[in-house]
Design an enzyme around this catalytic site. Structure first.
Site, PDB file in Angstrom:
ATOM      1  N   PRO A  87       5.226   5.253  27.209  1.00 52.78           N
ATOM      2  CA  PRO A  87       4.298   6.350  27.488  1.00 52.78           C
ATOM      3  C   PRO A  87       4.292   7.387  26.371  1.00 52.78           C
ATOM      4  CG  PRO A  87       6.221   6.463  28.931  1.00 52.78           C
ATOM      5  CD  PRO A  87       6.319   5.172  28.175  1.00 52.78           C
ATOM      6  N   GLU A 114      14.708   4.492  30.669  1.00 52.19           N
ATOM      7  CA  GLU A 114      14.172   5.583  29.845  1.00 52.19           C
ATOM      8  C   GLU A 114      13.769   5.109  28.451  1.00 52.19           C
ATOM      9  OE1 GLU A 114      13.580   8.622  31.276  1.00 52.19           O
ATOM     10  OE2 GLU A 114      14.223   7.486  33.025  1.00 52.19           O
ATOM     11  N   ARG A 156      -8.931 -11.867  24.307  1.00 53.18           N
ATOM     12  CA  ARG A 156     -10.364 -12.121  24.523  1.00 53.18           C
ATOM     13  C   ARG A 156     -11.188 -11.822  23.275  1.00 53.18           C
ATOM     14  NH1 ARG A 156     -13.361  -7.911  25.832  1.00 53.18           N
ATOM     15  NH2 ARG A 156     -14.908  -9.016  27.063  1.00 53.18           N
ATOM     16  N   ASP A 171     -19.521  -5.122  24.695  1.00 57.75           N
ATOM     17  CA  ASP A 171     -18.593  -4.484  25.628  1.00 57.75           C
ATOM     18  C   ASP A 171     -18.658  -2.971  25.565  1.00 57.75           C
ATOM     19  OD1 ASP A 171     -17.314  -6.654  26.672  1.00 57.75           O
ATOM     20  OD2 ASP A 171     -15.723  -6.677  25.167  1.00 57.75           O
TER      21      ASP A 171
HETATM   22  N1  ADE Z   1       5.754   2.172  29.770  1.00 59.42           N
HETATM   23  C1  ADE Z   1       5.785   3.111  30.742  1.00 59.42           C
HETATM   24  N2  ADE Z   1       4.625   3.762  30.810  1.00 59.42           N
HETATM   25  C2  ADE Z   1       3.812   3.228  29.857  1.00 59.42           C
HETATM   26  C3  ADE Z   1       2.479   3.467  29.427  1.00 59.42           C
HETATM   27  N3  ADE Z   1       1.717   4.414  29.981  1.00 59.42           N
HETATM   28  N4  ADE Z   1       1.991   2.727  28.429  1.00 59.42           N
HETATM   29  C4  ADE Z   1       2.749   1.789  27.846  1.00 59.42           C
HETATM   30  N5  ADE Z   1       4.004   1.511  28.211  1.00 59.42           N
HETATM   31  C5  ADE Z   1       4.532   2.217  29.208  1.00 59.42           C
END
Ligand code: ADE
Length: 241
Positions: A87, A114, A156, A171
């Site tokens: 994230p 984490e 794809r 797309d």
């Molecule tokens: N791992 C945890 N959350 C994530 C996200 N939003 N994008 C990619 N990998 C992740």
């Protein structure tokens, strides 16, 4: 050329869908090949430990670097891009997917807890490009579902995987805009008509209408995309739409 995908994870079963549908067919035709590897193969203790508490304190667990180092040495072909879903990564977009689809293959490293000790990505950058990427502004329990998303988006785009190359060309996001609405038969359904221009047979008028719908939808749902278009991407007719 076969596009090679390797995935390192402590939950190999989670990646079972990679054998299915579009990707399974592409694999059967030799366009893609996929290997899913259990990271615990590269642990060296009886408990097959992959994580430990974070230096500096704090909640959760961090994945230890040693199994990752051995796993990447075993699985990653020299020069192949390593993708680390997190994230805290740069955004994964259609443009990123299109770039990766021109490479010979990809290796994905799924973190849990984490995340993975940062030295793994730093060290891996000596062996080829490393991309720490996020699929959106929300937190998943681990990288596995993000890998499913990214593999589908990239494969794809490989030549021959999607039967109709036009369906990829038009797309949403291919031109930086959202795709407008689509309709099929019947022409009237529960009192609702298909927009008459689509039945007109006037291909230029249809193209203009679609472009206007695409612009309106993007302005309504994703004004950030319109703001980010390069200079000259919108014609005077677009601005009037
Ligand atoms: N791992 C945890 N959350 C994530 C996200 N939003 N994008 C990619 N990998 C992740």
């Amino acid at each position: 050329m076969t596009f090679r995908i390797d995935v390192l994870t402590i939950f190999p079963e989670y990646l079972a869908p990679l054998g299915q549908s579009l990707l399974g067919k592409a694999a059967a035709r030799g366009l893609v090949s996929v290997g899913v590897h259990d990271l615990r193969q590269w642990t060296d203790d009886v408990h097959r430990t992959v994580d430990d508490s974070p230096y500096g304190g704090g909640p959760g667990m961090v994945m230890r670097p040693e199994p990752w180092g051995r796993a990447l040495e075993a699985v990653r072909p020299p020069g192949t891009r390593l993708v680390v879903p997190t994230p805290a990564g740069r955004p994964f977009t259609q443009a990123v997917a299109a770039g990766w689809a021109t490479e010979p293959g990809l290796v994905f490293a799924c973190g849990r807890y984490e995340g993975i000790d940062q030295r793994v990505a730093d060290w891996a950058a000596e062996g080829g490009p490393v991309s720490e990427v996020s699929i959106g502004d929300y937190v998943l329990a681990g990288g596995e579902s993000a890998v499913l998303v990214m593999v589908e988006a990239v494969t794809r785009l490989l030549p021959g995987v999607v039967g109709n190359a036009e369906s990829v060309e038009f797309d949403s996001h291919a031109d930086g805009l959202l795709e407008g609405p689509s309709y099929t038969r019947p022409a009237t359904w529960r009192g609702r008509e298909v927009p008459p221009v689509l039945l007109s047979g006037d291909h230029a008028a249809i193209a203009r209408w679609r472009r206007a719908q695409s612009l309106r939808r993007t302005a309504d749902r994703r004004p950030d995309l319109l703001a980010g278009l390069p200079d000259g991407a919108l014609t005077p007719a677009d601005r009037a739409a």
